[in-house]
Design a protein around this motif. Structure first.
Motif, PDB file in Angstrom:
ATOM      1  N   ASP A  86     -29.783 -32.071  40.888  1.00 30.89           N
ATOM      2  CA  ASP A  86     -27.804 -31.677  40.839  1.00 30.89           C
ATOM      3  C   ASP A  86     -27.123 -31.901  39.929  1.00 30.89           C
ATOM      4  OD1 ASP A  86     -25.217 -32.314  41.464  1.00 30.89           O
ATOM      5  OD2 ASP A  86     -25.363 -33.356  43.425  1.00 30.89           O
ATOM      6  N   VAL A  88     -24.446 -32.002  38.976  1.00 28.12           N
ATOM      7  CA  VAL A  88     -23.009 -32.816  38.111  1.00 28.12           C
ATOM      8  C   VAL A  88     -23.784 -34.251  38.186  1.00 28.12           C
ATOM      9  CG1 VAL A  88     -21.158 -33.858  39.302  1.00 28.12           C
ATOM     10  CG2 VAL A  88     -21.736 -31.542  39.494  1.00 28.12           C
ATOM     11  N   TYR A  89     -24.735 -34.909  39.132  1.00 30.24           N
ATOM     12  CA  TYR A  89     -25.746 -35.725  38.499  1.00 30.24           C
ATOM     13  C   TYR A  89     -26.479 -35.548  37.886  1.00 30.24           C
ATOM     14  CZ  TYR A  89     -29.132 -38.943  39.706  1.00 30.24           C
ATOM     15  OH  TYR A  89     -30.314 -40.236  39.579  1.00 30.24           O
ATOM     16  N   HIS A  91     -25.594 -34.553  35.133  1.00 34.04           N
ATOM     17  CA  HIS A  91     -24.862 -34.895  33.918  1.00 34.04           C
ATOM     18  C   HIS A  91     -24.393 -36.067  33.968  1.00 34.04           C
ATOM     19  CE1 HIS A  91     -20.383 -34.380  32.478  1.00 34.04           C
ATOM     20  NE2 HIS A  91     -20.710 -34.034  31.499  1.00 34.04           N
TER      21      HIS A  91
ATOM     22  N   ASP B  92     -18.158 -35.847  45.003  1.00 32.09           N
ATOM     23  CA  ASP B  92     -18.507 -34.677  45.283  1.00 32.09           C
ATOM     24  C   ASP B  92     -17.569 -33.545  44.609  1.00 32.09           C
ATOM     25  OD1 ASP B  92     -21.306 -34.246  44.184  1.00 32.09           O
ATOM     26  OD2 ASP B  92     -21.483 -33.208  45.494  1.00 32.09           O
ATOM     27  N   ALA B  95     -15.339 -32.546  41.745  1.00 32.17           N
ATOM     28  CA  ALA B  95     -15.911 -32.450  40.485  1.00 32.17           C
ATOM     29  C   ALA B  95     -16.716 -31.361  40.416  1.00 32.17           C
ATOM     30  CB  ALA B  95     -17.755 -33.355  40.440  1.00 32.17           C
ATOM     31  N   ARG B  96     -17.176 -30.950  41.432  1.00 35.99           N
ATOM     32  CA  ARG B  96     -18.166 -29.093  41.598  1.00 35.99           C
ATOM     33  C   ARG B  96     -16.910 -28.149  42.066  1.00 35.99           C
ATOM     34  NH1 ARG B  96     -23.069 -30.393  42.081  1.00 35.99           N
ATOM     35  NH2 ARG B  96     -23.109 -31.594  43.373  1.00 35.99           N
TER      36      ARG B  96
END
Lengths: 315, 364
Positions: A86, A88-89, A91, B92, B95-96
């Motif tokens: 993932d 974002v995770y 990061h 989430d 952010a995405r």
């Protein structure tokens, strides 16, 4: 207790519980915002966690314990598995890692991740500068020194904003790598090699002087010394007609004692070879002044070892 | 009870076998696979979770198309589960799906076709000369921008020092001192560098109409403006940076919804058919400020609109007591109740608003 401290209480409680129980699964959930109060529409969970961990409400014991806890989170990252990774995770996790004290297991896990990233060229999941920053901050030995030096000879990096950040992280990585000799002070040879590489690959670019000044400021943070010490050190190597000398004067002022006799080797043999490979290639146009400087420096260093392109005349 | 819209039931609000539970989601009473996750939030000891869940339940601004978009989004719970964390989903999702360039492909969700019902229509848009105001924490922005080497170099040039500012409370304090001494030109350059350093993933801006808040003196205290705009995330004595700019610089404006508010319990959904958001003030007896969201101003636009720096005193005060959760819960209850009464009094579509508030027990 101020409101700032009061706001941090629930976050600190979560962090202390999580670290106390060594619950890395819970830490992972916290990076997604679980267990944290819904107090902000602009900060991310990891920013809230970093703010709390670095605040005066935390302490070094907690920071070291958390650093040990993140090692397992980094080591379980598998870039090959596209479903489980993932971006974002990752990061956020790397941001957290960069702010925590060094931990050998974390560094080992990061180097594993770094290798995965190198092998897995098809999916650039991790922002390179972020991984480099985490590596630079967590390195507990000098195994990446040559890698940082190599990056500093990449002439493409100066051209883009992202590339300049990567150059900066490489420089930070280089100066923060533990000296091979085990001495406390900086590794002057590596610093000089990195600096000359930086000057050469940035030559002709309008950002060149700023990049070198930034490198000096970072050096000063990594190894705080009296301004005049660094000024003397660089004045001993570079006169003020040289871009490195000019940048040193801009950052530290003119040294009270100057000598043009080099006090340390300016460029080590390996770096000289690398630099001449760059100068010889068609990829970069180097200002003649720097080409001449590099040649003069190499000659000065008597860098004529057999097998070296200088010695064979193959350049 | 509001009539359930058949069309919405087709969009993901399927009845779960054996558990014919009805509750509100987006101001519609029906069964839905997210109810378990929202129930979980509402039963939390943490008062902000309760307020967050209530907002998702009552928000009338998510229409059928936006709901379909959200339900299909992989960040949100795909099934019935108490363990599905709605907070994680909203975090989430922000952010995405929001931290993208407005004109990118795909655009951020707030600017997508699915959210067109919340785009302020051109024929109802405020005058181009109408001014908006956006405030942000310098510390937060600095922390993000300092990842960029160009930003570090710019800061050395702008401050005229051979040092890089630190994203800490004393670091920000020092930076503000230096820039205030150097004047508005340097502050504008700082704003420009900041916007470049934050890059293309800078989140949307929350803005308020400048006429709804008092003037912000450069270097002064902005506490009243912070309270009026319901910005509880700022810390006591924190330094802020503000931008004041015309609507034409902001471009397309959107009415904010819970989906853009993310992990923020101090948001309060605006009433049905309200053209803008209406911020919930952080203190009693304050008039309300209208709020919108839009893509961040970048580069020169950011530089020329930067108003300067200001500090915030304590943004809100909790009632006395020993347990922080109890104090915060009481605070939320009284603030939400008072804000509901204010909304009922100030909006033009009063009957509809009062029905909406009564439906959710907010005027008791």
């Amino acid at each position: 207790m101020s409101k700032e401290e009061l706001d941090r209480v629930p976050i600190m409680e979560q962090i202390r519980d999580t670290v106390g129980q060594r619950d890395h699964g819970r830490l992972k959930s916290m990076l997604y915002g679980e267990g944290l109060p819904a107090m902000s529409r602009t900060t991310t969970p990891v920013e809230d966690i970093i703010d709390a961990v670095l605040s005066s409400q935390s302490n070094n014991e907690l920071r070291f314990s958390m650093s040990a806890l993140v090692a397992s989170l980094v080591s379980e990252l598998d870039l090959e598995s596209e479903h489980s990774i993932d971006a974002v995770y990752v990061h956020d996790l790397l941001q957290l890692v960069s702010c925590l004290p060094r931990n050998e297991a974390t560094f080992a896990a990061l180097t594993g991740l770094f290798k995965q990233q190198q092998d897995n060229r098809t999916s650039p999941i991790i922002e390179r500068s972020l991984l480099w920053k985490a590596l630079a901050e967590q390195q507990t030995d000098s195994r990446l020194r040559d890698y940082w030096l190599q990056n500093l000879t990449n002439p493409e990096l100066i051209e883009t904003e992202r590339g300049r950040t990567e150059l900066n992280e490489s420089w930070r990585g280089l100066i923060r790598s533990t000296p091979k000799s085990g001495e406390n002070g900086p590794d002057y040879t590596a610093i000089n090699d990195g600096l000359v590489s930086l000057a050469l690959v940035t030559a002709g670019n309008e950002m060149s002087e700023s990049c070198i000044k930034l490198a000096f400021v970072e050096l000063n943070y990594a190894f705080p010394r009296d301004d005049n010490d660094w000024a003397k050190h660089f004045a001993g190597i570079y006169d003020d007609s040289h871009i490195i000398g000019q940048a040193a004067i801009a950052v530290w002022g003119r040294s009270s004692q100057t000598t043009l006799e080099p006090t340390t080797p300016v460029l080590s043999p390996d770096s000289t070879v690398r630099l001449f490979q760059i100068l010889h290639g068609d990829r970069i146009v180097v200002h003649p002044l720097y080409a001449i400087t590099a040649i003069m420096l190499a000659i000065h260093n008597k860098n004529f070892a057999p097998g070296n392109e200088f010695a064979t005349g193959r350049f | 009870m509001k009539q359930t819209d058949d069309k919405r039931d087709m969009l993901g609000a399927t009845q779960r076998e054996g558990t014919p539970k009805n509750a509100y989601l987006f101001d519609q009473e029906r069964s839905h696979k997210w109810h378990d996750a929202l129930d979980n939030l509402e039963s939390s000891r943490e008062p902000t979770m309760v307020a967050l869940a209530k907002n998702w339940r009552i928000d009338p601004r998510i229409d059928a198309e936006r709901e379909r978009n959200l339900v299909a989004n992989p960040c949100f719970p795909s099934g019935y589960s108490k363990r599905s964390s709605f907070v994680a989903a909203t975090t989430d999702y922000l952010a995405r799906y929001h931290c993208r360039p407005e004109t990118g492909s795909p655009p951020p969700d707030y600017a997508s076709g699915a959210n067109k019902s919340n785009a302020v229509p051109l024929n109802k848009a405020p005058s181009k000369s109408c001014e908006l105001l956006h405030m942000a924490s310098i510390k937060t922005l600095l922390f993000r921008a300092l990842k960029s080497a160009d930003f570090k170099m710019a800061m050395m040039r702008i401050t005229g020092t051979m040092s890089i500012p630190e994203a800490t409370t004393p670091g920000v304090h020092h930076l503000v001192e230096v820039l205030l001494k150097r004047g508005l030109g340097s502050i504008a350059e700082f704003a420009n560098a900041l916007s470049r350093g934050l890059g293309e993933t800078e989140p949307h801006w929350w803005a308020t109409f400048a006429t709804d808040v008092p003037d912000l003196p450069n270097g002064g205290y902005w506490t009243e403006a912070v309270r009026k705009t319901g910005t509880a995330e700022f810390k006591d004595n924190e330094w802020l940076v503000a931008w004041k700019y015309t609507v034409e610089l902001a471009g397309q404006l959107y009415r904010p919804t819970v989906a853009e508010a993310g992990r923020y319990a101090f948001h309060f959904p605006s009433p049905p058919n309200s053209l803008y958001g209406i911020a919930m003030p952080l203190a009693e007896n304050m008039t309300c400020a209208r709020e919108v969201i839009h893509a961040p101003l970048k580069g020169d636009f950011s530089a020329r609109s930067c108003l300067g720096f200001g500090r915030v005193g304590n943004p809100y005060s909790l009632p006395p007591g020993s347990d922080k959760n109890t104090r915060l819960r009481k605070w939320f209850e009284s603030r939400r109740r008072e804000h509901s009464h204010t909304l009922a009094a100030i909006v033009t579509n009063q009957d509809e608003t009062i029905d909406w508030l009564n439906r959710h027990g907010l005027r008791k």
